[in-house]
Design a protein around this motif. Structure first.
Motif, PDB file in Angstrom:
ATOM      1  N   TYR A  36       0.827  -1.198   0.000  1.00 28.68           N
ATOM      2  CA  TYR A  36       0.000   0.000   0.000  1.00 28.68           C
ATOM      3  C   TYR A  36       0.868   1.258   0.000  1.00 28.68           C
ATOM      4  CZ  TYR A  36      -2.633   3.901   1.804  1.00 28.68           C
ATOM      5  OH  TYR A  36      -3.151   5.151   1.969  1.00 28.68           O
ATOM      6  N   GLN A  37       1.846   1.277   0.900  1.00 26.97           N
ATOM      7  CA  GLN A  37       2.647   2.492   1.048  1.00 26.97           C
ATOM      8  C   GLN A  37       3.442   2.806  -0.200  1.00 26.97           C
ATOM      9  OE1 GLN A  37       2.159   3.992   4.185  1.00 26.97           O
ATOM     10  NE2 GLN A  37       2.854   5.723   2.958  1.00 26.97           N
ATOM     11  N   THR A  38       4.079   1.774  -0.795  1.00 28.10           N
ATOM     12  CA  THR A  38       4.899   2.056  -1.973  1.00 28.10           C
ATOM     13  C   THR A  38       4.044   2.567  -3.130  1.00 28.10           C
ATOM     14  OG1 THR A  38       4.934  -0.352  -2.118  1.00 28.10           O
ATOM     15  CG2 THR A  38       7.038   0.729  -1.794  1.00 28.10           C
ATOM     16  N   VAL A  39       2.909   1.928  -3.362  1.00 30.58           N
ATOM     17  CA  VAL A  39       2.071   2.393  -4.476  1.00 30.58           C
ATOM     18  C   VAL A  39       1.529   3.782  -4.183  1.00 30.58           C
ATOM     19  CG1 VAL A  39       0.016   1.929  -5.829  1.00 30.58           C
ATOM     20  CG2 VAL A  39       1.444   0.050  -5.111  1.00 30.58           C
ATOM     21  N   ASN A  40       1.075   3.996  -2.939  1.00 31.24           N
ATOM     22  CA  ASN A  40       0.528   5.294  -2.560  1.00 31.24           C
ATOM     23  C   ASN A  40       1.571   6.397  -2.748  1.00 31.24           C
ATOM     24  OD1 ASN A  40      -1.568   6.911  -1.157  1.00 31.24           O
ATOM     25  ND2 ASN A  40       0.056   7.163   0.336  1.00 31.24           N
ATOM     26  N   ASP A  41       2.801   6.097  -2.368  1.00 33.13           N
ATOM     27  CA  ASP A  41       3.828   7.119  -2.451  1.00 33.13           C
ATOM     28  C   ASP A  41       4.156   7.489  -3.884  1.00 33.13           C
ATOM     29  OD1 ASP A  41       5.773   6.100   0.493  1.00 33.13           O
ATOM     30  OD2 ASP A  41       3.761   6.930   0.234  1.00 33.13           O
ATOM     31  N   GLU A  42       4.252   6.490  -4.745  1.00 34.92           N
ATOM     32  CA  GLU A  42       4.512   6.806  -6.158  1.00 34.92           C
ATOM     33  C   GLU A  42       3.391   7.668  -6.710  1.00 34.92           C
ATOM     34  OE1 GLU A  42       5.987   3.132  -8.486  1.00 34.92           O
ATOM     35  OE2 GLU A  42       6.704   4.970  -9.457  1.00 34.92           O
ATOM     36  N   LEU A  43       2.159   7.354  -6.314  1.00 34.46           N
ATOM     37  CA  LEU A  43       1.020   8.081  -6.860  1.00 34.46           C
ATOM     38  C   LEU A  43       0.963   9.525  -6.381  1.00 34.46           C
ATOM     39  CD1 LEU A  43      -1.733   5.329  -6.726  1.00 34.46           C
ATOM     40  CD2 LEU A  43      -0.719   6.323  -8.751  1.00 34.46           C
ATOM     41  N   MET A  44       1.733   9.854  -5.335  1.00 31.72           N
ATOM     42  CA  MET A  44       1.755  11.245  -4.892  1.00 31.72           C
ATOM     43  C   MET A  44       2.237  12.149  -6.013  1.00 31.72           C
ATOM     44  SD  MET A  44       3.154  11.469  -0.976  1.00 31.72           S
ATOM     45  CE  MET A  44       4.824  10.961  -1.365  1.00 31.72           C
ATOM     46  N   LEU A  45       3.012  11.583  -6.938  1.00 31.09           N
ATOM     47  CA  LEU A  45       3.574  12.390  -8.024  1.00 31.09           C
ATOM     48  C   LEU A  45       2.626  12.571  -9.192  1.00 31.09           C
ATOM     49  CD1 LEU A  45       7.096  10.901  -7.673  1.00 31.09           C
ATOM     50  CD2 LEU A  45       6.485  13.281  -7.338  1.00 31.09           C
ATOM     51  N   ASP A  46       1.435  12.003  -9.093  1.00 31.40           N
ATOM     52  CA  ASP A  46       0.416  12.301 -10.095  1.00 31.40           C
ATOM     53  C   ASP A  46      -0.106  13.707  -9.834  1.00 31.40           C
ATOM     54  OD1 ASP A  46      -1.418   9.185 -10.775  1.00 31.40           O
ATOM     55  OD2 ASP A  46       0.196  10.206 -11.845  1.00 31.40           O
ATOM     56  N   GLY A  47      -0.732  14.294 -10.826  1.00 28.17           N
ATOM     57  CA  GLY A  47      -1.355  15.595 -10.637  1.00 28.17           C
ATOM     58  C   GLY A  47      -2.529  15.475  -9.659  1.00 28.17           C
ATOM     59  N   ASN A  48      -2.931  16.605  -9.093  1.00 20.29           N
ATOM     60  CA  ASN A  48      -4.100  16.618  -8.208  1.00 20.29           C
ATOM     61  C   ASN A  48      -5.346  16.703  -9.070  1.00 20.29           C
ATOM     62  OD1 ASN A  48      -6.199  17.266  -6.511  1.00 20.29           O
ATOM     63  ND2 ASN A  48      -5.043  18.760  -5.324  1.00 20.29           N
ATOM     64  N   PRO A  49      -6.224  15.693  -8.982  1.00 19.72           N
ATOM     65  CA  PRO A  49      -7.377  15.689  -9.881  1.00 19.72           C
ATOM     66  C   PRO A  49      -8.206  16.970  -9.794  1.00 19.72           C
ATOM     67  CG  PRO A  49      -7.191  13.572  -8.805  1.00 19.72           C
ATOM     68  CD  PRO A  49      -6.152  14.455  -8.177  1.00 19.72           C
ATOM     69  N   ARG A  50      -8.337  17.549  -8.602  1.00 17.09           N
ATOM     70  CA  ARG A  50      -9.213  18.717  -8.498  1.00 17.09           C
ATOM     71  C   ARG A  50      -8.598  19.970  -9.098  1.00 17.09           C
ATOM     72  NH1 ARG A  50     -12.082  19.682  -3.202  1.00 17.09           N
ATOM     73  NH2 ARG A  50     -12.842  21.313  -4.602  1.00 17.09           N
ATOM     74  N   LEU A  51      -7.275  19.982  -9.262  1.00 13.26           N
ATOM     75  CA  LEU A  51      -6.632  21.130  -9.911  1.00 13.26           C
ATOM     76  C   LEU A  51      -6.425  20.866 -11.395  1.00 13.26           C
ATOM     77  CD1 LEU A  51      -3.979  22.131  -7.257  1.00 13.26           C
ATOM     78  CD2 LEU A  51      -6.255  23.081  -7.636  1.00 13.26           C
ATOM     79  N   ASN A  52      -6.967  19.752 -11.882  1.00 11.02           N
ATOM     80  CA  ASN A  52      -6.828  19.432 -13.288  1.00 11.02           C
ATOM     81  C   ASN A  52      -7.909  20.166 -14.055  1.00 11.02           C
ATOM     82  OD1 ASN A  52      -6.683  18.336 -15.809  1.00 11.02           O
ATOM     83  ND2 ASN A  52      -7.283  16.276 -15.204  1.00 11.02           N
ATOM     84  N   LEU A  53      -7.574  21.363 -14.534  1.00  8.08           N
ATOM     85  CA  LEU A  53      -8.574  22.195 -15.191  1.00  8.08           C
ATOM     86  C   LEU A  53      -8.713  21.845 -16.666  1.00  8.08           C
ATOM     87  CD1 LEU A  53      -7.711  25.554 -13.479  1.00  8.08           C
ATOM     88  CD2 LEU A  53      -9.302  23.774 -12.778  1.00  8.08           C
ATOM     89  N   ALA A  54      -8.074  20.754 -17.078  1.00  6.64           N
ATOM     90  CA  ALA A  54      -8.167  20.336 -18.473  1.00  6.64           C
ATOM     91  C   ALA A  54      -9.413  19.507 -18.692  1.00  6.64           C
ATOM     92  CB  ALA A  54      -6.945  19.498 -18.844  1.00  6.64           C
ATOM     93  N   SER A  55      -9.911  18.885 -17.626  1.00  9.77           N
ATOM     94  CA  SER A  55     -10.898  17.842 -17.818  1.00  9.77           C
ATOM     95  C   SER A  55     -12.308  18.274 -17.431  1.00  9.77           C
ATOM     96  CB  SER A  55     -10.505  16.621 -16.988  1.00  9.77           C
ATOM     97  OG  SER A  55     -11.475  15.629 -17.102  1.00  9.77           O
ATOM     98  N   PHE A  56     -13.286  17.778 -18.192  1.00 16.76           N
ATOM     99  CA  PHE A  56     -14.684  18.004 -17.856  1.00 16.76           C
ATOM    100  C   PHE A  56     -15.153  16.992 -16.822  1.00 16.76           C
ATOM    101  CE2 PHE A  56     -15.787  20.879 -21.271  1.00 16.76           C
ATOM    102  CZ  PHE A  56     -14.866  20.590 -22.260  1.00 16.76           C
ATOM    103  N   VAL A  57     -14.360  15.929 -16.622  1.00 21.85           N
ATOM    104  CA  VAL A  57     -14.843  14.796 -15.842  1.00 21.85           C
ATOM    105  C   VAL A  57     -14.815  15.098 -14.348  1.00 21.85           C
ATOM    106  CG1 VAL A  57     -14.411  12.379 -15.325  1.00 21.85           C
ATOM    107  CG2 VAL A  57     -14.151  13.206 -17.645  1.00 21.85           C
TER     108      VAL A  57
END
Lengths: 500, 501
Positions: free
Chosen positions: A43-64
């Motif tokens: 859990y921790q290793t996957v969670n930590d890598e995913l921290m480097l993804d963009g923040n979905p709520r600040l993703n102003l590109a998407s309508f979703v």
């Protein structure tokens, strides 16, 4: 005498997460590891890598949709292990889908009686919905041509060049020719007159978009219907219309209910809408509704016998999660017309605020219209010193993801930035974005274009070596700038860039 | 004087959930309601209706995973609002998909160099995966025929009649003819010889199934490969194989690693597997892997430029959730070979426990093989008095969902019950199921007698004077036959579209 010894290697499980060996080994990338690892470490290793993804709520590109109420999150987690397709086992979930289809069909003024069931289905998104609708048109047209004894091997579909990539996919995978009406500067949607001109006897349908992905505009479906009806009378071809209301389908009925674009127009035979855009559900649900049973050829429908009654299904996917459908129903009954309308009005208000803030900087042209999807599309008045791509990159440093892209032919010289206003983009975030854009502009103004400085240095070295005159320096700088712009344009040139 | 008045209409939000007016109104079914309702009410109402759905963990009809570790649930909830297709914005999630593709490709012995990226993609399920694979075969075949100057308008695909409904969908929607090899009594998978016989120059591929949905059997892909190679040499048609390993793809490498069925066989060009079956992830994820770049025509691929690198994609769906891809990666690194093997061995063990329990009753024939997907398919030795559908119905009362269905042609006279053993079907549950099946049999044994008596009573009253006693007996048997015939007809009417998956 008892001599106690301490064990040098304590049980791996006792180690705190970041003290275990899992924090020092490289995560597998190519082969499944031979041994297991503790679930906490995984859990921790996957969670930590995913921290480097963009923040979905600040993703102003998407309508979703990127936010739902916690109550709905509860419902989602509770149904995460339900396979939607097991209709026998989960009859209530299936019933909820049917209710959603009915509600959406009524929302679009389908000619169904008050208690009559509508023809439609839940899909994984508008892509699947559009493929199903296109398949229905293709099959109907083939049957008609076979009856008339005419060739049916070259079907085509007429759309605007502003269509989303899924139409191109549909055309390529289902062997239908895509006839695109080119855009022009200042006119970024499909021109109904040009579209009707392109219709021929092999056209299976004309696809109009309610909420163009490029600048959020609603196409004039009413005018298209009028012109196409006239042409049908002249030719007898009976070409129908499909409305791709992926974004607009959950906006128009609440903000502009008097605008006629749906089944109120007689030539509109099917409509698709994304539940995961302004339907306000997380990614993974779309809807397609047909006008009536005649518009969906029965040979495409698979009939599943469940609970003794007939459950017709027409989908490309089989097993899939149920939670999005349940979430969609939750939104319908939780919000109702009133709730959806309030949310859309808020979005439009925040879009207006953002637009005014951007206008005030005096540096941008606003390309999006006031009536349309709540988004703000803007281009630089002067892109000689820096381009929208650089603005987009600089904004990332502040945490915002604002995409920059070029228009499709014949307006590919226009590059723009686009901010989509979703339910969870509040007034304060809008103000913050405006001030960050101002900061970025200030920075870029003060900075001589980076490449210019570097090129100048390189050219300077060459200068010292080859004794070239000052003219060479200037030319390099301009060339370099042009190259940057060209490169930026190339990146976003293809429609496959996933601008969605 | 101040007269105080108590308001009788307190604010609605103060009412306790089941005291509010929302539980009195009928839930909207056809139109979106005019007004909003509080979120607690919305949650409660929907939650309560959903109580009447079956319990997913007792749904023994499905191969699809119904339990994951709480740590994984946490990861899923955290990524529920990530749209997978935004590769620019979520590069790590995209990277996780690529890692899964590489891992699965290596698991299937794809001919890749160390560090070479495999050709494959994550899908929403095996249906999408199969459509993509079929599309690749169709396009490749069309290009070949165009080059040879031959007609390319009548492609066909050869499969067994035991294929899952998605193959029929693929054939219907993509205009490919489906040539099915019929089954026969006792032989419930595709016969490789008959399949190769059916291959002609318009065949785009032969599809073999690793883990038939009907009885879990693995088809003999090696034999198919050998026979097809021989035919290819004679005809020069170069017909390839696709392996539908929806269930078996995550079983064979762990339980039967010496079994050659994957890319070790030269004619196998693509394989699909369901992540949400024995990949041990919740519903909504599948994988398709191609042998090499040549097997996937470039014209089908859309190239997205992200982070300056080329990300090729080939999918039917666009926007979708990211949770399942992340969950799949979690499982692959959490369990590793060791973990998957342990779980599969447990499933096999529990399947044996169930099988032995059923055999002990003496009333069933076991139709599934020991080697294959861990499931037990069984039919009644004697189904003249009561049949498998009645057993299935009665088990529902105990909470178990055990499906009953008839085999496809030419074995339609065989009806089976099928119990799928998933990771979360423990030994205690297996023993409990056997006990409940025994109870059901006992009840059914008594039942015909009751039904006969009841009907005999009614006919007796009407038949007292006009009809001799012989008629009463005949009526009872006739009624029994009618009941059984009605059941058989009901199921026979169910086409392959019954979603036996």
């Amino acid at each position: 005498m008892v001599v106690t010894t301490t064990k040098p290697n304590s049980d791996e499980r006792l180690r705190s997460t970041f003290a275990s060996r899992y924090a020092t080994t490289s995560l597998p990338r190519f082969k499944i590891p031979s041994g297991s690892m503790p679930k906490e470490a995984a859990y921790q290793t996957v969670n930590d890598e995913l921290m480097l993804d963009g923040n979905p709520r600040l993703n102003l590109a998407s309508f979703v949709t990127t936010w739902m109420e916690p109550e709905c999150d509860k419902l989602i987690m509770a149904s995460i292990n339900k396979n939607y397709v097991d209709m026998d086992e989960y009859p209530v979930t299936t019933e909820l889908q049917n209710r959603c289809v009915n509600m959406i069909a009524h929302l679009f003024h389908a000619p169904v009686g008050d208690d009559e069931t509508a023809i439609g289905v839940g899909t994984v998104g508008s892509s699947e919905a559009i493929m199903l609708a296109g398949l229905a048109f293709k099959r109907k047209w083939q049957a008609k041509r076979k009856e008339q004894g005419k060739p049916y091997d070259k079907p085509n579909i007429v759309t605007g060049a502003n269509v989303q990539v899924c139409w191109e996919k549909f055309a390529r995978y289902f062997e239908v020719e895509l006839k695109e009406v080119k855009l022009s500067e200042g006119y970024y949607v499909m021109d109904p007159a040009k579209a009707v001109e392109m219709v021929d006897e092999n056209t299976i349908c004309v696809a109009a978009i309610l909420g163009s992905t490029l600048a959020g505009e609603f196409e004039d479906v009413r005018l298209l219907n009028k012109l196409l009806t006239k042409k049908n009378e002249e030719t007898g071809w009976d070409t129908p219309i499909h409305v791709d209301a992926a974004s607009g389908g959950f906006i128009e009925p609440f903000l502009y209910p008097e605008l006629e674009w749906d089944f109120r127009l007689p030539l509109v035979k099917s409509i698709n809408v994304s539940g995961h855009k302004y339907g306000l559900v997380y990614a993974g649900v779309g809807w397609v509704v047909w006008r009536s049973t005649e518009d969906l050829s029965d040979e495409l429908v698979f009939h599943i016998n469940y609970l003794g009654s007939d459950q017709p299904t027409f989908t490309l996917n089989f097993s899939k999660g149920s939670y999005q459908i349940i979430a969609q129903y939750y939104q319908f009954i939780r919000l109702g017309f009133e709730g959806y309308r309030n949310i859309m009005e808020n979005c439009m208000e925040n879009a207006r605020l953002l637009k005014e803030g951007i206008n005030k900087t005096g540096r941008f042209n606003i390309l999006s219209k006031d009536i349309g999807v709540p988004l703000v599309a803007f281009s630089l008045k002067d892109s000689r010193r820096y381009t929208v791509f650089q603005i987009s990159e600089s904004l990332r440093r502040f945490g915002w993801i604002v995409p920059a892209y070029t228009m499709t032919p014949d307006a590919e010289h226009i590059a723009l930035l686009r901010v989509v206003i979703r339910e969870d983009f509040s007034h304060s975030l809008a103000e913050r974005l405006v001030s960050d854009i101002q900061k970025v502009i200030k920075e870029l103004d003060e900075l001589p274009p980076h490449a210019t400085v570097e090129a100048a240095n390189v050219a300077l070295d060459d200068l010292h070596r080859s004794k070239a005159d000052g003219l060479l320096l200037k030319k390099s700088v301009n060339e370099t700038q042009k190259e940057i712009c060209r490169y930026g344009r190339r990146i976003s040139d293809k429609k496959t860039s996933g601008v969605c | 004087m101040v007269l105080s008045k108590t308001t009788s209409q307190t604010d609605v939000s103060v009412h306790s959930t089941f005291a509010s007016r929302y539980v009195q109104c009928s839930l909207p079914r056809f139109k979106i309601p005019e007004n909003s309702i509080p979120k607690e009410a919305a949650f409660q109402i929907i939650n309560d209706e959903l109580m009447l759905d079956g319990n997913p963990r007792l749904n023994l009809a499905s191969f699809v995973t119904t339990w994951m570790e709480p740590e994984c649930d946490k990861l899923i909830m955290a990524s529920i609002n990530k749209n997978y297709v935004d590769m620019d914005e979520y590069p790590v999630t995209t990277e996780l998909q690529n890692r899964c593709v590489n891992m699965i490709a290596h698991m299937f012995n794809a001919p890749l160099g160390d560090g070479e990226a495999a050709v494959g993609v994550g899908t929403v399920g095996s249906s999408e995966a199969i459509m993509l694979a079929g599309l690749a075969f169709k396009r490749k075949w069309q290009n070949k025929m165009k080059q040879l100057g031959k007609p390319h308008d009548k492609p066909n695909i050869v499969t067994g009649a035991n294929v899952q409904v998605c193959w029929e969908k693929f054939a219907r929607y993509f205009e490919v003819e489906l040539k099915e090899v019929k089954l026969s009594d006792g032989y419930y998978v595709m016969d490789p010889e008959k399949a190769v016989e059916m291959v002609d120059e318009n065949t785009i591929c032969v599809a073999a199934i690793l883990g038939s949905t009907l009885n879990g059997e693995f088809e003999d892909v090696k034999k198919l490969n050998d026979l097809l190679m021989k035919k290819n040499e004679e005809t020069g048609w170069d017909t390839p194989i696709h392996v539908d390993a929806a269930s078996g793809g995550f079983i064979a490498p762990f339980l039967y690693p010496e079994l050659e069925w994957d890319f070790r066989l030269p004619l196998v060009k693509s394989i699909n597997v369901s992540g949400h079956k024995y990949g041990l992830v919740y519903a909504g994820i599948g994988w398709v892997i191609w042998r090499s770049k040549e097997d996937l025509p470039d014209e089908l691929i859309f190239h997205i430029n992200y982070l300056g690198a080329d990300q090729p994609t080939f999918t039917l769906n666009f926007s979708k959730g990211s949770s399942q891809v992340i969950a799949q990666y979690y499982q692959l690194i959490r369990l590793g070979y060791e973990g998957y093997r342990n779980i599969m061995e447990n499933c096999q063990e529990n399947a044996m426990v169930l099988k032995e329990g059923l055999e002990k009753t003496g009333r069933f024939n076991i139709v599934s093989k020991d080697n294959g997907v861990p499931l037990v398919a069984f039919s009644l030795k004697d189904n003249s008095r009561h049949n498998e559908f009645e057993v299935s119905d009665m088990l529902r009362r105990f909470g178990w969902i055990v499906p009953a269905y008839t085999m496809p042609p030419d074995a339609q006279h065989v009806t089976v019950l099928r119990v799928v053993i998933r990771e979360d079907f423990s030994r205690t549950l297996a023993e409990r199921l056997v006990a409940d099946i025994q109870k059901v049999l006992q009840e059914l044994d008594l039942l015909p007698a009751r039904v006969t008596e009841k009907l005999a009573a009614t006919t007796a009253t009407t038949a007292v004077e006009e009809h001799p006693p012989a008629v009463i007996k005949k009526t009872a048997i006739e009624v029994q036959r009618e009941i059984t015939a009605a059941w058989r007809k009901m199921v026979a009417d169910k086409k392959k579209t019954n979603g036996v998956c």
